[in-house]
Write a protein that holds these residues in place. Structure first.
Motif, PDB file in Angstrom:
ATOM      1  N   CYS A   1     -40.183  18.768  13.173  1.00 58.84           N
ATOM      2  CA  CYS A   1     -39.380  18.086  14.189  1.00 58.84           C
ATOM      3  C   CYS A   1     -38.760  16.817  13.628  1.00 58.84           C
ATOM      4  N   LEU A   2     -39.568  15.982  12.988  1.00 57.02           N
ATOM      5  CA  LEU A   2     -39.054  14.707  12.481  1.00 57.02           C
ATOM      6  C   LEU A   2     -38.085  14.910  11.319  1.00 57.02           C
ATOM      7  N   MET A   3     -38.322  15.950  10.485  1.00 56.15           N
ATOM      8  CA  MET A   3     -37.375  16.247   9.404  1.00 56.15           C
ATOM      9  C   MET A   3     -36.013  16.625   9.972  1.00 56.15           C
ATOM     10  N   MET A   4     -36.014  17.421  11.030  1.00 53.80           N
ATOM     11  CA  MET A   4     -34.743  17.796  11.651  1.00 53.80           C
ATOM     12  C   MET A   4     -34.092  16.603  12.330  1.00 53.80           C
ATOM     13  N   VAL A   5     -34.898  15.705  12.889  1.00 52.52           N
ATOM     14  CA  VAL A   5     -34.362  14.482  13.491  1.00 52.52           C
ATOM     15  C   VAL A   5     -33.613  13.664  12.443  1.00 52.52           C
TER      16      VAL A   5
ATOM     17  N   GLY B   1     -31.638  16.897  17.275  1.00 59.12           N
ATOM     18  CA  GLY B   1     -32.446  17.507  16.218  1.00 59.12           C
ATOM     19  C   GLY B   1     -33.801  17.948  16.736  1.00 59.12           C
ATOM     20  N   ALA B   2     -34.430  17.127  17.570  1.00 59.75           N
ATOM     21  CA  ALA B   2     -35.732  17.487  18.135  1.00 59.75           C
ATOM     22  C   ALA B   2     -35.611  18.702  19.049  1.00 59.75           C
ATOM     23  N   PHE B   3     -34.563  18.739  19.849  1.00 54.53           N
ATOM     24  CA  PHE B   3     -34.350  19.848  20.775  1.00 54.53           C
ATOM     25  C   PHE B   3     -34.156  21.166  20.023  1.00 54.53           C
ATOM     26  N   ILE B   4     -33.352  21.141  18.973  1.00 49.52           N
ATOM     27  CA  ILE B   4     -33.086  22.357  18.206  1.00 49.52           C
ATOM     28  C   ILE B   4     -34.358  22.854  17.528  1.00 49.52           C
ATOM     29  N   THR B   5     -35.149  21.944  16.956  1.00 43.27           N
ATOM     30  CA  THR B   5     -36.395  22.352  16.309  1.00 43.27           C
ATOM     31  C   THR B   5     -37.327  23.023  17.308  1.00 43.27           C
ATOM     32  N   GLY B   6     -37.455  22.436  18.487  1.00 44.50           N
ATOM     33  CA  GLY B   6     -38.297  23.047  19.505  1.00 44.50           C
ATOM     34  C   GLY B   6     -37.806  24.425  19.905  1.00 44.50           C
ATOM     35  N   SER B   7     -36.484  24.599  20.031  1.00 52.01           N
ATOM     36  CA  SER B   7     -35.919  25.894  20.420  1.00 52.01           C
ATOM     37  C   SER B   7     -36.204  26.965  19.375  1.00 52.01           C
TER      38      SER B   7
ATOM     39  N   GLY C   1     -40.662   8.614  22.311  1.00 53.39           N
ATOM     40  CA  GLY C   1     -40.889   9.404  23.518  1.00 53.39           C
ATOM     41  C   GLY C   1     -39.741  10.346  23.815  1.00 53.39           C
ATOM     42  N   VAL C   2     -38.508   9.877  23.633  1.00 49.64           N
ATOM     43  CA  VAL C   2     -37.342  10.739  23.840  1.00 49.64           C
ATOM     44  C   VAL C   2     -37.370  11.915  22.866  1.00 49.64           C
ATOM     45  N   ILE C   3     -37.742  11.642  21.616  1.00 43.80           N
ATOM     46  CA  ILE C   3     -37.809  12.708  20.609  1.00 43.80           C
ATOM     47  C   ILE C   3     -38.807  13.782  21.023  1.00 43.80           C
ATOM     48  N   PHE C   4     -40.005  13.370  21.425  1.00 38.72           N
ATOM     49  CA  PHE C   4     -41.020  14.350  21.803  1.00 38.72           C
ATOM     50  C   PHE C   4     -40.683  15.019  23.133  1.00 38.72           C
ATOM     51  N   LEU C   5     -40.025  14.302  24.017  1.00 37.50           N
ATOM     52  CA  LEU C   5     -39.606  14.893  25.286  1.00 37.50           C
ATOM     53  C   LEU C   5     -38.610  16.018  25.039  1.00 37.50           C
ATOM     54  N   LEU C   6     -37.637  15.778  24.174  1.00 40.92           N
ATOM     55  CA  LEU C   6     -36.645  16.809  23.849  1.00 40.92           C
ATOM     56  C   LEU C   6     -37.253  17.933  23.017  1.00 40.92           C
ATOM     57  N   PHE C   7     -38.210  17.591  22.156  1.00 41.17           N
ATOM     58  CA  PHE C   7     -38.895  18.612  21.353  1.00 41.17           C
ATOM     59  C   PHE C   7     -39.653  19.573  22.271  1.00 41.17           C
TER      60      PHE C   7
ATOM     61  N   GLU D   1     -39.866  24.858  25.518  1.00 36.60           N
ATOM     62  CA  GLU D   1     -39.809  25.592  26.775  1.00 36.60           C
ATOM     63  C   GLU D   1     -38.499  26.359  26.927  1.00 36.60           C
ATOM     64  N   PHE D   2     -37.483  25.938  26.176  1.00 33.99           N
ATOM     65  CA  PHE D   2     -36.125  26.457  26.332  1.00 33.99           C
ATOM     66  C   PHE D   2     -35.978  27.817  25.642  1.00 33.99           C
ATOM     67  N   SER D   3     -36.013  27.838  24.334  1.00 34.66           N
ATOM     68  CA  SER D   3     -35.869  29.017  23.476  1.00 34.66           C
ATOM     69  C   SER D   3     -34.515  29.704  23.688  1.00 34.66           C
ATOM     70  N   PHE D   4     -34.008  30.291  22.615  1.00 33.12           N
ATOM     71  CA  PHE D   4     -32.712  30.965  22.677  1.00 33.12           C
ATOM     72  C   PHE D   4     -32.787  32.221  23.534  1.00 33.12           C
TER      73      PHE D   4
END
Length: 739
Positions: free
Chosen positions: A230-234, A247-253, A66-72, A77-80
């Motif tokens: 996402c999971l590969m970056m994790v 890792g999840a946060f960066i992939t999402g960004s 859940g933390v992984i998907f929450l950060l993903f 929503e974040f984006s650079f």
């Protein structure tokens, strides 16, 4: 009967309970997050009111997912670009507030007699506000279009980024038990280096990959590809020493910058909602009533620290950044709570076994208490300001607002600052790429060759040669790459001579970096010789060729970064009107609004509400400074300039209810019916436009049968004659009444 695994039993129990509790919380207009916490408390091992879970370890595993998907999802929503759009005022306020709250939390922990590690994590827990609680509060109180809300959301963006950095730093401190500045600096530099590499590589590769495969991507494949990345970056982040959440946060960004960013965000939302619900429920399972009954004084004290500390730190930081006192106070009182990231930081401390177990339930209790007070704090901000305005000396408030105006005027030369920032960023990113190429070849490719029984000399020669070839374009850009806009500004402002200073410093940086990197492969003298040889080759012999190669890399990178196809246009921060207490706000036109299709001069918006419509976005079309005859259409995005009071009035106009006749139409039977024109018909010898059939039937004449012929979709100027059989699409009852 088939035996069910304990994990399925537990999921049925926690999700069923959570469903009932969250329905109750929705009814009570309370944040759903609090409902999850209560549900976890009810089914957790700390209470015996309801059946409890069997396999706590399995639930903790689901919670980690859940933390992984929450950060993903947060990264999506974040984006650079969103970070770059956050104004300097919000960035300064967030950093100022987080720094003070860490200090307040650490000091409070030490005064309570807690250990250094407990106090340090407490500071981190108390420093991050709750995005979900604030968004829900703003929406429920109807404050979404007020001026200070833009500042609040900007602060939240920076806080989320700082929270990710805090997790890395706290992990480093917890594992090394080293509080020295050098260790912290090393962790920050390591994180910055990997963030830069992920950013450059991700923006260069992922958008191009998704654009090339766009025709092959169904919703199912997009979801699988996104989760897989996402999971590969994790896994990669964990292997290089960072948290899985980072890792999840960066992939999402990175994915947020791609052409599929919006679709991925839409598809991942249900998964994020499910697993994050399990995470918050697992947090509630750790609430221990016995611990809270023992430490209730600490809970009240820390809640007071959060409410008072965040209000003061955000208000002070916002004032120092150039905002008005009223807007700053509203921002501070809205951000006075803790939430999701506080739980994640507390979970991190428990998983590392470096903090006391009592901190977790105390943090949850503080979060619950401050979440309940948030709506009241936000609602009372204006009254508090009015009271302070009467209580404080008028000269004091005038001085703060004058400082806001001065700060605004000092930020006028924005173009110069932006070009300097772009120039420095270009130099730093090229340096990072060069270092990354050398480190990858030295620590991955060279050991690979040695493991294949290649002799050390040839292996180093081959590795160094390949490294120099791959890094040459970026070394050229580091030393000689130009930014035309920056150089034009230098000449325009009479600073052309400074250009040589920039150029020489960059060449020295490139040469020093090259020598240091080459020194990893060969002795010092050889490193000096190879560096000088590369200077000649890069700087003179192959300069034009390397410029062309780098130009291709840069063009592709910038194209991917700025590709806005099928993405929402960037919303510009409009603090330029701040000294006059006016700002720009976006509204969306509802499709059923009664004013749709009416020209602006008939609506008299400026005369009635005092606001100005500056821009209308209609799909990909942008209508700047719309004229008198322009109409508002369904789903238009309208950007309006005004004060908080004016925009609240205008919001009431935007949300105008549909007249009663419209709701009646929605319930009427809509069908295709016939109507024969006879001698007594009032519509004879009139055009379709003039006869009023459209208004009477709430429909359209779609066909005419006349003398054996048929007219499909007749023109509105067509004259109706005796014996015409009209086909009308509209309200069946009203059409039948014509006869």
């Amino acid at each position: 009967m088939q035996h069910l695994p304990a994990m399925i039993h537990d999921l049925a129990l926690i999700l069923g309970t959570a469903g009932l509790v969250t329905l109750l919380f929705k009814k009570l207009n309370q944040p759903i997050v609090l409902g999850y916490l209560v549900a976890g408390f009810l089914v957790g091992p700390k209470t015996s009111i309801f059946p409890t879970v069997i396999g706590v370890a399995s639930i903790n595993l689901w919670a980690e997912i859940g933390v992984i998907f929450l950060l993903f999802a947060l990264g999506l929503e974040f984006s650079f670009k969103k970070l770059l759009r956050v104004g300097g005022s919000a960035s300064f306020t967030a950093l100022f507030e987080v720094s003070l709250m860490i200090l307040f939390g650490f000091t409070t922990g030490r005064l309570l007699g807690w250990s250094t590690m407990d106090s340090l994590f407490l500071g981190g827990i108390l420093s991050i506000s709750s995005t979900s609680i604030i968004i829900r509060t703003v929406e429920e109180l109807g404050m979404k279009n007020m001026k200070f809300v833009g500042m609040v959301f900007g602060v939240l963006v920076i806080e989320d980024l700082v929270a990710v950095l805090l997790m890395v730093l706290l992990t480093t401190v917890a594992l090394t038990r080293d509080f020295s500045g050098s260790e912290m600096l090393g962790a920050v530099l390591k994180l910055s280096f990997f963030l830069s590499i992920w950013f450059v590589a991700g923006i260069f590769l992922l958008p191009s990959f998704l654009k090339r495969t766009q025709k092959l991507l169904s919703e199912e494949t997009v979801l699988v590809v996104a989760v897989g990345l996402c999971l590969m970056m994790v896994v990669f982040a964990s292997n290089v020493g960072f948290s899985s959440a980072l890792g999840a946060f960066i992939t999402g960004s990175i994915l947020a910058e791609t052409i599929e960013g919006e679709r991925i965000h839409h598809l991942i939302a249900p998964i994020k909602n499910l697993f994050s619900a399990v995470f918050f429920i697992s947090v509630g399972m750790l609430i221990d009533p016995h611990v809270i009954s023992i430490y209730w004084k600490e809970v009240l004290l820390l809640s007071a620290v959060v409410i008072v500390g965040k209000t003061l730190s955000v208000t002070l930081g916002s004032v120092l950044s150039g905002q008005t006192f009223k807007s700053s106070l509203q921002s501070g009182m809205s951000l006075a709570q803790i939430g999701e990231f506080s739980f994640i930081i507390a979970t991190l401390g428990l998983s590392l076994k470096v903090i006391s177990e009592k901190i977790y339930p105390i943090a949850v209790a503080v979060s619950v208490l401050t979440a309940f007070t948030t709506p009241y704090m936000a609602r009372s901000a204006e009254k508090t300001y009015a009271w302070l305005e009467r209580f404080l000396p008028a000269r004091f408030i005038q001085s703060i607002d004058s400082y806001s105006v001065i700060s605004f005027s000092m930020s006028g030369n924005r173009e110069w600052r932006e070009q300097v920032r772009a120039y420095i960023l270009k130099v730093l990113l090229n340096a990072v790429v060069v270092v990354a190429v050398f480190l990858t070849m030295a620590r991955v490719f060279l050991p690979f060759l040695l493991e294949r029984q290649m002799e050390e000399g040839p292996a180093k020669f081959l590795t160094l040669s390949a490294t120099l070839v791959m890094s040459a374009p970026f070394l050229w850009a580091l030393a000689f790459g130009r930014t035309k806009q920056f150089e034009a500004l230098l000449v325009e402002q009479g600073k052309g001579s400074h250009n040589y200073v920039f150029l020489v410093s960059r060449i020295m940086l490139a040469v020093g970096l090259l020598g240091a990197m080459v020194g990893q492969f060969v002795p010092l003298l050889w490193a000096v010789a190879i560096t000088l040889w590369m200077v000649v080759v890069v700087g003179y012999v192959l300069s034009q060729k390397l410029q062309d190669i780098y130009g291709w890399f840069e063009k592709r990178f910038l194209t991917n970064l700025h590709d806005d196809v099928q993405k929402v246009h960037a919303r510009k921060n409009s603090r330029s009107l701040a000294p006059w207490d006016a700002h720009i706000t976006e509204f969306m036109i509802p499709p059923e609004a009664p004013y749709v299709g009416v020209p602006l001069h008939q609506l008299s918006i400026r005369e009635k509400y005092g606001v100005t419509i500056a821009l209308i976005e209609r799909g990909r079309r942008r209508i700047t400074a719309p004229g008198r005859v322009e109409c508002l259409m369904p789903h238009d995005h309208v950007f309006v300039i005004g004060t908080d009071e004016q925009l609240i009035l205008f919001k009431g106009f935007i949300q105008s209810e549909v007249p009663e006749v419209a709701s009646t139409e929605a319930e009427a039977e809509y069908s295709l019916e016939q109507y024969l024109l006879t001698d007594g018909s009032p519509f004879l010898n009139k055009s379709i436009r003039e006869c009023g059939l459209r208004e009477i039937t709430h429909g359209l004449v779609v066909g005419i049968e006349r003398e054996g012929g048929r007219i499909l979709n007749p023109d509105s100027s067509e004259t109706l004659k005796r014996g015409d059989l009209l086909w009308i699409v509209g309200d069946r009852e009203k059409i039948l009444q014509l006869t």
